[in-house]
Design a protein around this motif. Structure first.
Motif, mmCIF file in Angstrom:
data_model
loop_
_atom_site.group_PDB
_atom_site.id
_atom_site.type_symbol
_atom_site.label_atom_id
_atom_site.label_comp_id
_atom_site.label_asym_id
_atom_site.label_seq_id
_atom_site.Cartn_x
_atom_site.Cartn_y
_atom_site.Cartn_z
ATOM 1 N N LEU A 287 7.090 9.092 131.917
ATOM 2 C CA LEU A 287 6.443 10.168 131.236
ATOM 3 C C LEU A 287 7.480 11.169 130.568
ATOM 4 O O LEU A 287 7.119 11.864 129.648
ATOM 5 C CB LEU A 287 5.681 10.957 132.457
ATOM 6 C CG LEU A 287 4.528 10.104 132.893
ATOM 7 C CD1 LEU A 287 4.026 10.987 134.257
ATOM 8 C CD2 LEU A 287 3.220 9.802 131.753
ATOM 9 N N THR A 288 8.757 11.236 131.271
ATOM 10 C CA THR A 288 9.864 12.104 130.612
ATOM 11 C C THR A 288 9.986 11.162 129.082
ATOM 12 O O THR A 288 10.177 12.134 128.201
ATOM 13 C CB THR A 288 10.766 12.282 131.670
ATOM 14 O OG1 THR A 288 10.249 12.802 132.736
ATOM 15 C CG2 THR A 288 11.973 13.227 130.955
ATOM 16 N N GLN A 289 10.385 10.109 129.182
ATOM 17 C CA GLN A 289 10.805 9.469 127.821
ATOM 18 C C GLN A 289 9.788 9.543 126.940
ATOM 19 O O GLN A 289 10.144 9.690 125.687
ATOM 20 C CB GLN A 289 10.975 7.964 128.385
ATOM 21 C CG GLN A 289 12.219 7.841 129.157
ATOM 22 C CD GLN A 289 12.291 6.358 129.587
ATOM 23 O OE1 GLN A 289 11.622 5.430 129.410
ATOM 24 N NE2 GLN A 289 13.628 6.037 130.311
ATOM 25 N N GLN A 290 8.610 9.638 127.314
ATOM 26 C CA GLN A 290 7.421 9.790 126.497
ATOM 27 C C GLN A 290 7.081 11.322 126.033
ATOM 28 O O GLN A 290 6.179 11.449 124.978
ATOM 29 C CB GLN A 290 6.226 9.250 126.916
ATOM 30 C CG GLN A 290 6.018 7.744 127.603
ATOM 31 C CD GLN A 290 4.931 7.286 128.039
ATOM 32 O OE1 GLN A 290 4.161 8.249 128.482
ATOM 33 N NE2 GLN A 290 4.658 6.058 128.397
ATOM 34 N N GLY A 291 7.757 12.225 126.602
ATOM 35 C CA GLY A 291 7.769 13.530 126.236
ATOM 36 C C GLY A 291 6.552 14.352 126.678
ATOM 37 O O GLY A 291 6.315 15.383 126.546
ATOM 38 N N LYS A 292 5.898 13.524 127.761
ATOM 39 C CA LYS A 292 5.026 14.130 128.639
ATOM 40 C C LYS A 292 5.455 15.187 129.531
ATOM 41 O O LYS A 292 4.568 16.049 130.086
ATOM 42 C CB LYS A 292 3.907 13.217 128.879
ATOM 43 C CG LYS A 292 3.277 12.372 127.590
ATOM 44 C CD LYS A 292 2.394 11.333 128.331
ATOM 45 C CE LYS A 292 1.873 10.413 126.996
ATOM 46 N NZ LYS A 292 0.912 9.303 127.587
ATOM 47 N N LEU A 293 6.439 14.905 129.975
ATOM 48 C CA LEU A 293 7.060 15.809 131.159
ATOM 49 C C LEU A 293 8.503 16.187 130.566
ATOM 50 O O LEU A 293 9.191 15.419 129.956
ATOM 51 C CB LEU A 293 7.216 14.778 132.454
ATOM 52 C CG LEU A 293 6.174 14.787 133.267
ATOM 53 C CD1 LEU A 293 6.386 13.780 134.562
ATOM 54 C CD2 LEU A 293 5.230 15.788 133.897
ATOM 55 N N PRO A 294 8.706 17.629 130.973
ATOM 56 C CA PRO A 294 10.142 17.876 130.426
ATOM 57 C C PRO A 294 11.171 17.275 131.625
ATOM 58 O O PRO A 294 10.924 16.722 132.424
ATOM 59 C CB PRO A 294 10.106 19.465 130.816
ATOM 60 C CG PRO A 294 9.199 19.497 132.006
ATOM 61 C CD PRO A 294 7.995 18.497 131.749
#
Length: 406
Positions: A227-234
Protein backbone atom coordinates in the motif's frame (compact mmCIF):
# COMPACT_ATOMS: atom_id res chain seq x y z
CA UNK A 1 -19.85 -31.99 -15.90
CA UNK A 2 -20.17 -32.78 -12.18
CA UNK A 3 -23.40 -34.67 -12.80
CA UNK A 4 -21.57 -36.93 -15.25
CA UNK A 5 -18.88 -37.90 -12.76
CA UNK A 6 -19.22 -40.45 -9.99
CA UNK A 7 -19.20 -38.64 -6.60
CA UNK A 8 -16.02 -39.54 -4.75
CA UNK A 9 -14.10 -40.56 -7.86
CA UNK A 10 -10.70 -38.97 -8.39
CA UNK A 11 -12.00 -37.09 -11.44
CA UNK A 12 -14.98 -35.79 -9.41
CA UNK A 13 -12.71 -34.52 -6.63
CA UNK A 14 -10.32 -32.91 -9.11
CA UNK A 15 -13.22 -31.12 -10.78
CA UNK A 16 -14.50 -29.86 -7.41
CA UNK A 17 -11.08 -28.60 -6.35
CA UNK A 18 -10.55 -26.90 -9.71
CA UNK A 19 -13.94 -25.16 -9.42
CA UNK A 20 -13.09 -23.98 -5.89
CA UNK A 21 -13.76 -25.26 -2.38
CA UNK A 22 -15.89 -24.16 -0.63
CA UNK A 23 -18.21 -23.89 -3.63
CA UNK A 24 -20.15 -20.62 -3.75
CA UNK A 25 -23.35 -20.29 -5.79
CA UNK A 26 -25.39 -17.09 -6.01
CA UNK A 27 -29.03 -17.64 -5.00
CA UNK A 28 -30.10 -14.00 -5.31
CA UNK A 29 -28.55 -10.53 -5.37
CA UNK A 30 -27.71 -10.74 -1.67
CA UNK A 31 -27.61 -14.44 -0.75
CA UNK A 32 -25.21 -17.25 -1.65
CA UNK A 33 -25.29 -20.98 -1.06
CA UNK A 34 -21.92 -22.20 0.17
CA UNK A 35 -21.12 -25.91 -0.05
CA UNK A 36 -18.39 -27.27 2.20
CA UNK A 37 -16.57 -30.53 1.46
CA UNK A 38 -14.33 -32.87 3.40
CA UNK A 39 -12.60 -35.92 1.91
CA UNK A 40 -12.38 -38.89 4.25
CA UNK A 41 -8.87 -40.30 3.99
CA UNK A 42 -10.14 -43.66 5.32
CA UNK A 43 -12.66 -44.09 2.53
CA UNK A 44 -16.40 -44.81 2.74
CA UNK A 45 -18.51 -45.52 5.82
CA UNK A 46 -17.62 -49.22 5.79
CA UNK A 47 -13.90 -48.45 6.28
CA UNK A 48 -13.84 -45.11 8.06
CA UNK A 49 -14.02 -44.37 11.78
CA UNK A 50 -15.36 -40.84 11.15
CA UNK A 51 -19.01 -40.45 12.11
CA UNK A 52 -19.47 -36.66 12.13
CA UNK A 53 -17.76 -33.68 10.51
CA UNK A 54 -18.91 -30.65 12.49
CA UNK A 55 -18.71 -27.21 10.87
CA UNK A 56 -17.89 -24.09 12.92
CA UNK A 57 -18.25 -20.69 11.20
CA UNK A 58 -17.14 -17.66 13.19
CA UNK A 59 -20.08 -15.35 13.80
CA UNK A 60 -22.61 -17.81 12.36
CA UNK A 61 -22.25 -20.82 14.64
CA UNK A 62 -23.72 -19.81 18.00
CA UNK A 63 -21.92 -21.43 20.95
CA UNK A 64 -24.34 -19.94 23.50
CA UNK A 65 -27.83 -20.31 22.08
CA UNK A 66 -29.65 -23.63 22.09
CA UNK A 67 -28.86 -24.35 18.47
CA UNK A 68 -28.01 -27.79 17.16
CA UNK A 69 -24.44 -27.80 15.76
CA UNK A 70 -24.23 -28.45 12.05
CA UNK A 71 -22.49 -31.50 10.60
CA UNK A 72 -21.65 -32.23 6.99
CA UNK A 73 -23.31 -35.39 5.68
CA UNK A 74 -21.63 -38.32 3.97
CA UNK A 75 -22.67 -39.32 0.48
CA UNK A 76 -23.32 -43.02 1.06
CA UNK A 77 -20.72 -45.38 -0.36
CA UNK A 78 -18.13 -42.63 -0.89
CA UNK A 79 -15.40 -40.68 0.89
CA UNK A 80 -17.41 -37.46 0.37
CA UNK A 81 -18.77 -35.34 3.21
CA UNK A 82 -20.66 -32.22 2.19
CA UNK A 83 -23.05 -29.63 3.61
CA UNK A 84 -24.70 -26.40 2.46
CA UNK A 85 -25.02 -23.10 4.33
CA UNK A 86 -26.71 -19.93 3.07
CA UNK A 87 -24.76 -16.71 3.70
CA UNK A 88 -24.96 -13.06 2.73
CA UNK A 89 -23.17 -12.25 -0.52
CA UNK A 90 -21.19 -9.66 1.52
CA UNK A 91 -20.05 -12.18 4.14
CA UNK A 92 -16.43 -12.65 5.11
CA UNK A 93 -15.17 -14.89 7.90
CA UNK A 94 -13.22 -17.92 9.04
CA UNK A 95 -14.36 -21.49 9.58
CA UNK A 96 -13.03 -24.87 10.65
CA UNK A 97 -14.02 -28.52 10.43
CA UNK A 98 -14.15 -30.98 13.32
CA UNK A 99 -14.05 -34.64 12.21
CA UNK A 100 -15.30 -36.87 15.03
CA UNK A 101 -15.36 -40.59 15.69
CA UNK A 102 -18.29 -40.14 18.08
CA UNK A 103 -21.37 -41.70 16.52
CA UNK A 104 -23.78 -39.98 18.93
CA UNK A 105 -25.81 -37.16 17.52
CA UNK A 106 -25.92 -33.85 19.30
CA UNK A 107 -27.91 -34.03 22.57
CA UNK A 108 -31.53 -32.99 22.90
CA UNK A 109 -32.70 -29.52 21.89
CA UNK A 110 -33.39 -28.58 25.51
CA UNK A 111 -29.71 -28.75 26.43
CA UNK A 112 -28.78 -25.93 28.83
CA UNK A 113 -26.64 -23.09 27.46
CA UNK A 114 -23.71 -23.90 29.75
CA UNK A 115 -23.78 -27.52 28.57
CA UNK A 116 -23.71 -26.34 24.98
CA UNK A 117 -20.63 -24.20 25.65
CA UNK A 118 -18.98 -27.19 27.33
CA UNK A 119 -19.78 -29.32 24.30
CA UNK A 120 -18.04 -26.85 21.99
CA UNK A 121 -15.05 -26.50 24.32
CA UNK A 122 -14.59 -30.25 24.30
CA UNK A 123 -14.80 -30.50 20.51
CA UNK A 124 -12.90 -27.41 19.30
CA UNK A 125 -9.42 -28.75 20.23
CA UNK A 126 -9.89 -31.27 17.40
CA UNK A 127 -10.71 -28.55 14.85
CA UNK A 128 -8.72 -28.43 11.61
CA UNK A 129 -8.41 -25.98 8.75
CA UNK A 130 -10.07 -27.04 5.52
CA UNK A 131 -7.43 -29.09 3.66
CA UNK A 132 -9.23 -28.46 0.36
CA UNK A 133 -9.28 -24.66 0.71
CA UNK A 134 -6.26 -23.34 -1.24
CA UNK A 135 -6.02 -20.06 0.70
CA UNK A 136 -3.68 -19.57 3.66
CA UNK A 137 -4.98 -20.75 7.04
CA UNK A 138 -3.97 -19.48 10.50
CA UNK A 139 -4.62 -20.09 14.19
CA UNK A 140 -7.34 -17.98 15.72
CA UNK A 141 -7.66 -16.59 19.24
CA UNK A 142 -8.83 -19.96 20.57
CA UNK A 143 -5.64 -21.55 19.25
CA UNK A 144 -7.08 -23.83 16.56
CA UNK A 145 -6.56 -23.65 12.82
CA UNK A 146 -9.13 -21.90 10.63
CA UNK A 147 -9.60 -21.25 6.92
CA UNK A 148 -10.86 -18.10 5.16
CA UNK A 149 -14.16 -17.65 3.38
CA UNK A 150 -14.88 -14.61 1.17
CA UNK A 151 -18.28 -14.08 -0.44
CA UNK A 152 -18.36 -12.37 -3.86
CA UNK A 153 -19.56 -8.96 -2.61
CA UNK A 154 -17.39 -8.78 0.53
CA UNK A 155 -15.39 -5.53 0.74
CA UNK A 156 -12.20 -5.87 -1.34
CA UNK A 157 -8.87 -6.59 0.38
CA UNK A 158 -6.45 -6.52 -2.58
CA UNK A 159 -3.34 -5.88 -0.49
CA UNK A 160 -3.82 -9.28 1.17
CA UNK A 161 -4.21 -11.38 -1.99
CA UNK A 162 -0.55 -12.38 -2.35
CA UNK A 163 -0.35 -13.52 1.27
CA UNK A 164 -3.60 -15.49 0.93
CA UNK A 165 -2.09 -17.42 -1.95
CA UNK A 166 1.10 -18.24 -0.08
CA UNK A 167 3.44 -15.82 -1.83
CA UNK A 168 6.72 -15.09 -0.10
CA UNK A 169 6.57 -11.83 1.89
CA UNK A 170 7.99 -8.78 0.18
CA UNK A 171 9.76 -5.84 1.79
CA UNK A 172 11.42 -5.67 5.18
CA UNK A 173 9.87 -7.55 8.07
CA UNK A 174 9.25 -6.28 11.63
CA UNK A 175 12.37 -6.40 13.81
CA UNK A 176 11.78 -7.70 17.34
CA UNK A 177 13.14 -6.17 20.53
CA UNK A 178 12.28 -6.53 24.20
CA UNK A 179 10.65 -3.85 26.28
CA UNK A 180 11.40 -4.03 30.01
CA UNK A 181 8.81 -1.86 31.76
CA UNK A 182 9.56 -0.57 35.24
CA UNK A 183 6.11 0.96 35.60
CA UNK A 184 4.32 -2.26 34.61
CA UNK A 185 6.90 -4.58 36.21
CA UNK A 186 6.98 -6.87 33.19
CA UNK A 187 8.86 -7.69 30.00
CA UNK A 188 7.53 -8.31 26.50
CA UNK A 189 8.55 -8.39 22.85
CA UNK A 190 7.77 -5.48 20.59
CA UNK A 191 8.40 -5.19 16.86
CA UNK A 192 9.42 -2.20 14.77
CA UNK A 193 8.85 -1.71 11.05
CA UNK A 194 9.71 1.12 8.67
CA UNK A 195 8.07 1.43 5.25
CA UNK A 196 8.97 3.57 2.25
CA UNK A 197 12.06 3.81 0.07
CA UNK A 198 13.56 7.19 1.00
CA UNK A 199 15.69 6.61 4.08
CA UNK A 200 15.51 10.09 5.61
CA UNK A 201 11.87 11.01 4.91
CA UNK A 202 10.12 11.97 8.19
CA UNK A 203 7.45 9.45 9.04
CA UNK A 204 4.32 9.22 11.19
CA UNK A 205 3.88 6.35 13.64
CA UNK A 206 1.15 3.75 14.05
CA UNK A 207 0.98 1.66 17.22
CA UNK A 208 -0.57 -1.77 16.67
CA UNK A 209 -1.87 -3.50 19.79
CA UNK A 210 -1.84 -7.31 19.98
CA UNK A 211 1.39 -6.88 18.07
CA UNK A 212 2.28 -10.57 18.03
CA UNK A 213 -0.86 -11.15 15.96
CA UNK A 214 0.00 -8.54 13.31
CA UNK A 215 3.68 -9.46 13.26
CA UNK A 216 3.27 -13.25 13.01
CA UNK A 217 -0.25 -14.73 12.92
CA UNK A 218 -1.75 -12.39 10.33
CA UNK A 219 1.45 -10.73 9.09
CA UNK A 220 0.64 -7.20 8.01
CA UNK A 221 4.11 -6.08 6.89
CA UNK A 222 3.78 -7.08 3.21
CA UNK A 223 0.34 -5.42 2.78
CA UNK A 224 1.70 -2.25 4.42
CA UNK A 225 4.67 -2.21 2.03
CA UNK A 226 2.40 -2.78 -0.97
CA UNK A 227 0.00 0.00 0.00
CA UNK A 228 2.94 2.33 0.62
CA UNK A 229 4.43 1.58 -2.80
CA UNK A 230 1.04 2.33 -4.37
CA UNK A 231 0.90 5.69 -2.59
CA UNK A 232 -2.16 4.69 -0.54
CA UNK A 233 -0.22 4.87 2.73
CA UNK A 234 2.53 7.35 3.57
CA UNK A 235 6.03 6.05 4.39
CA UNK A 236 5.61 5.32 8.08
CA UNK A 237 6.93 3.72 11.24
CA UNK A 238 5.00 0.92 12.94
CA UNK A 239 5.26 -0.27 16.53
CA UNK A 240 3.76 -3.67 17.36
CA UNK A 241 3.23 -4.26 21.11
CA UNK A 242 2.82 -7.82 22.41
CA UNK A 243 -0.14 -8.37 24.75
CA UNK A 244 1.65 -10.95 26.99
CA UNK A 245 -1.11 -13.53 27.27
CA UNK A 246 -4.84 -13.54 27.91
CA UNK A 247 -4.79 -12.51 31.57
CA UNK A 248 -2.39 -9.60 31.08
CA UNK A 249 -4.25 -8.54 27.96
CA UNK A 250 -7.58 -8.26 29.77
CA UNK A 251 -5.85 -6.09 32.38
CA UNK A 252 -3.74 -3.81 30.17
CA UNK A 253 -5.79 -3.56 26.97
CA UNK A 254 -8.89 -2.11 28.55
CA UNK A 255 -8.90 1.45 29.89
CA UNK A 256 -5.63 1.12 31.77
CA UNK A 257 -3.95 4.43 32.51
CA UNK A 258 -0.74 2.82 33.77
CA UNK A 259 -0.23 0.89 30.54
CA UNK A 260 -0.50 4.00 28.39
CA UNK A 261 1.71 6.06 30.69
CA UNK A 262 4.34 3.31 30.42
CA UNK A 263 4.05 3.41 26.61
CA UNK A 264 4.55 7.19 26.60
CA UNK A 265 7.27 7.46 29.21
CA UNK A 266 9.28 4.29 28.55
CA UNK A 267 8.57 2.75 25.16
CA UNK A 268 8.15 5.70 22.80
CA UNK A 269 11.53 7.25 23.74
CA UNK A 270 13.14 3.93 22.77
CA UNK A 271 11.28 4.00 19.44
CA UNK A 272 12.70 7.46 18.75
CA UNK A 273 16.23 6.12 19.29
CA UNK A 274 15.79 3.08 17.06
CA UNK A 275 13.73 4.83 14.34
CA UNK A 276 14.97 8.43 14.21
CA UNK A 277 12.86 9.04 11.09
CA UNK A 278 9.75 9.01 13.29
CA UNK A 279 8.60 12.62 13.35
CA UNK A 280 6.51 13.41 16.44
CA UNK A 281 4.99 16.41 14.68
CA UNK A 282 3.26 14.00 12.27
CA UNK A 283 0.09 12.17 13.32
CA UNK A 284 0.50 9.16 15.62
CA UNK A 285 -2.29 6.58 15.37
CA UNK A 286 -3.24 3.70 17.67
CA UNK A 287 -4.96 0.59 16.30
CA UNK A 288 -6.40 -2.50 17.90
CA UNK A 289 -9.16 -5.08 17.82
CA UNK A 290 -11.62 -6.20 20.50
CA UNK A 291 -10.07 -5.14 23.84
CA UNK A 292 -7.37 -3.50 21.74
CA UNK A 293 -10.01 -1.46 19.92
CA UNK A 294 -11.31 -0.24 23.28
CA UNK A 295 -7.80 0.59 24.44
CA UNK A 296 -6.92 2.42 21.22
CA UNK A 297 -9.92 4.73 21.53
CA UNK A 298 -9.25 5.26 25.25
CA UNK A 299 -5.69 6.36 24.46
CA UNK A 300 -6.77 8.76 21.70
CA UNK A 301 -9.45 10.36 23.88
CA UNK A 302 -7.28 10.56 26.99
CA UNK A 303 -4.03 11.88 25.46
CA UNK A 304 -5.03 13.66 22.23
CA UNK A 305 -1.75 15.62 22.20
CA UNK A 306 0.18 12.31 21.97
CA UNK A 307 -2.17 10.04 20.01
CA UNK A 308 -3.87 11.84 17.16
CA UNK A 309 -6.32 9.19 16.05
CA UNK A 310 -7.51 5.63 16.63
CA UNK A 311 -8.48 2.64 14.50
CA UNK A 312 -10.89 0.55 16.55
CA UNK A 313 -11.87 -2.83 15.12
CA UNK A 314 -14.74 -4.56 16.93
CA UNK A 315 -13.96 -2.46 19.99
CA UNK A 316 -15.21 -3.99 23.25
CA UNK A 317 -17.00 -0.83 24.32
CA UNK A 318 -19.30 -2.81 26.61
CA UNK A 319 -16.40 -2.99 29.11
CA UNK A 320 -16.34 -3.44 32.07
CA UNK A 321 -19.78 -5.11 32.14
CA UNK A 322 -21.64 -6.65 29.22
CA UNK A 323 -24.85 -5.36 30.77
CA UNK A 324 -23.67 -1.81 29.99
CA UNK A 325 -23.43 -2.36 26.21
CA UNK A 326 -26.47 -0.21 25.52
CA UNK A 327 -24.83 2.72 27.34
CA UNK A 328 -21.39 2.42 25.73
CA UNK A 329 -19.70 1.07 28.87
CA UNK A 330 -16.90 2.95 30.60
CA UNK A 331 -16.07 5.20 27.66
CA UNK A 332 -19.72 6.11 27.16
CA UNK A 333 -19.97 7.17 30.78
CA UNK A 334 -16.72 9.13 30.56
CA UNK A 335 -17.98 11.01 27.51
CA UNK A 336 -21.28 11.86 29.18
CA UNK A 337 -19.29 13.34 32.06
CA UNK A 338 -17.19 15.37 29.62
CA UNK A 339 -14.00 13.40 30.24
CA UNK A 340 -11.87 12.40 27.26
CA UNK A 341 -13.60 14.90 25.00
CA UNK A 342 -10.92 17.59 24.81
CA UNK A 343 -9.78 18.11 21.24
CA UNK A 344 -11.49 16.61 18.19
CA UNK A 345 -9.92 13.35 17.04
CA UNK A 346 -9.95 11.43 13.76
CA UNK A 347 -11.39 7.99 14.46
CA UNK A 348 -12.14 4.82 12.53
CA UNK A 349 -14.66 2.49 14.15
CA UNK A 350 -16.13 -0.67 12.73
CA UNK A 351 -18.13 -3.61 14.06
CA UNK A 352 -19.58 -6.82 12.67
CA UNK A 353 -23.29 -7.36 12.13
CA UNK A 354 -22.88 -10.75 13.83
CA UNK A 355 -21.15 -9.43 16.96
CA UNK A 356 -24.30 -8.57 18.94
CA UNK A 357 -23.05 -6.88 22.11
CA UNK A 358 -20.05 -5.27 20.41
CA UNK A 359 -22.25 -4.02 17.59
CA UNK A 360 -24.73 -2.59 20.07
CA UNK A 361 -22.05 -0.79 22.09
CA UNK A 362 -20.42 0.66 18.93
CA UNK A 363 -23.77 2.00 17.76
CA UNK A 364 -24.30 3.61 21.16
CA UNK A 365 -20.88 5.22 21.29
CA UNK A 366 -20.98 6.61 17.73
CA UNK A 367 -23.40 9.53 18.31
CA UNK A 368 -21.71 10.35 21.62
CA UNK A 369 -18.35 10.73 19.87
CA UNK A 370 -19.90 12.77 17.08
CA UNK A 371 -21.62 15.08 19.57
CA UNK A 372 -18.18 16.12 20.88
CA UNK A 373 -16.96 16.97 17.39
CA UNK A 374 -14.84 13.88 16.76
CA UNK A 375 -14.45 13.00 13.08
CA UNK A 376 -15.70 9.42 13.12
CA UNK A 377 -15.49 7.11 10.12
CA UNK A 378 -17.86 4.28 11.00
CA UNK A 379 -18.82 1.14 9.14
CA UNK A 380 -20.44 -2.21 9.82
CA UNK A 381 -19.36 -5.37 8.06
CA UNK A 382 -21.11 -8.64 7.29
CA UNK A 383 -19.13 -10.88 9.60
CA UNK A 384 -18.31 -11.80 13.18
CA UNK A 385 -15.49 -11.29 15.68
CA UNK A 386 -12.97 -12.29 13.09
CA UNK A 387 -9.40 -11.47 12.09
CA UNK A 388 -10.28 -11.87 8.42
CA UNK A 389 -12.49 -8.80 8.73
CA UNK A 390 -10.12 -6.87 11.03
CA UNK A 391 -7.22 -7.04 8.62
CA UNK A 392 -9.15 -5.11 5.98
CA UNK A 393 -10.39 -2.68 8.60
CA UNK A 394 -6.84 -2.03 9.77
CA UNK A 395 -5.44 -1.14 6.36
CA UNK A 396 -8.56 0.81 5.35
CA UNK A 397 -8.54 2.70 8.63
CA UNK A 398 -4.88 3.65 8.37
CA UNK A 399 -5.37 4.85 4.80
CA UNK A 400 -8.43 6.94 5.69
CA UNK A 401 -7.04 8.58 8.83
CA UNK A 402 -3.58 9.36 7.48
CA UNK A 403 -5.06 10.72 4.24
CA UNK A 404 -7.05 13.17 6.34
CA UNK A 405 -4.28 14.04 8.82
CA UNK A 406 -0.98 13.97 6.94
Amino acid sequence: MFNQLQPGSEAWWQAKVQAGIPAITAMSADRCQTTFYWRDSEGDEMRSSTRRVWLNITGVTDHHRQQRPFSLQRIAGTDVWQGEVTLSSRWRGSYCLIPSKDDADFPAEDLAADQLRSWWKSHLPAAIADPLNPLRSWRNGRGHAVSPLHMPAAPPQPAWHNQDRGAAPTGSQPVSRFWHSSRLANRRPVWLLQTGEARDTPRPLAILLDGQFWANTMPVAAPLHELTQQGKLPPACYLFIDSVGTTQRSHELTCNREFWLAVQEELLPQVSEVLPVWDRTLPTLVAGQSYGGLSALYAALSWPHIFNGAVSLSGSFWWPDRQTADSGGFLGEQLRQGSGSAGAQSLWLEAGLHEKIILQSNRTLLPLLQSFGHDVHYREFEGGHDALCWRGGLTDGLQTLWAALC
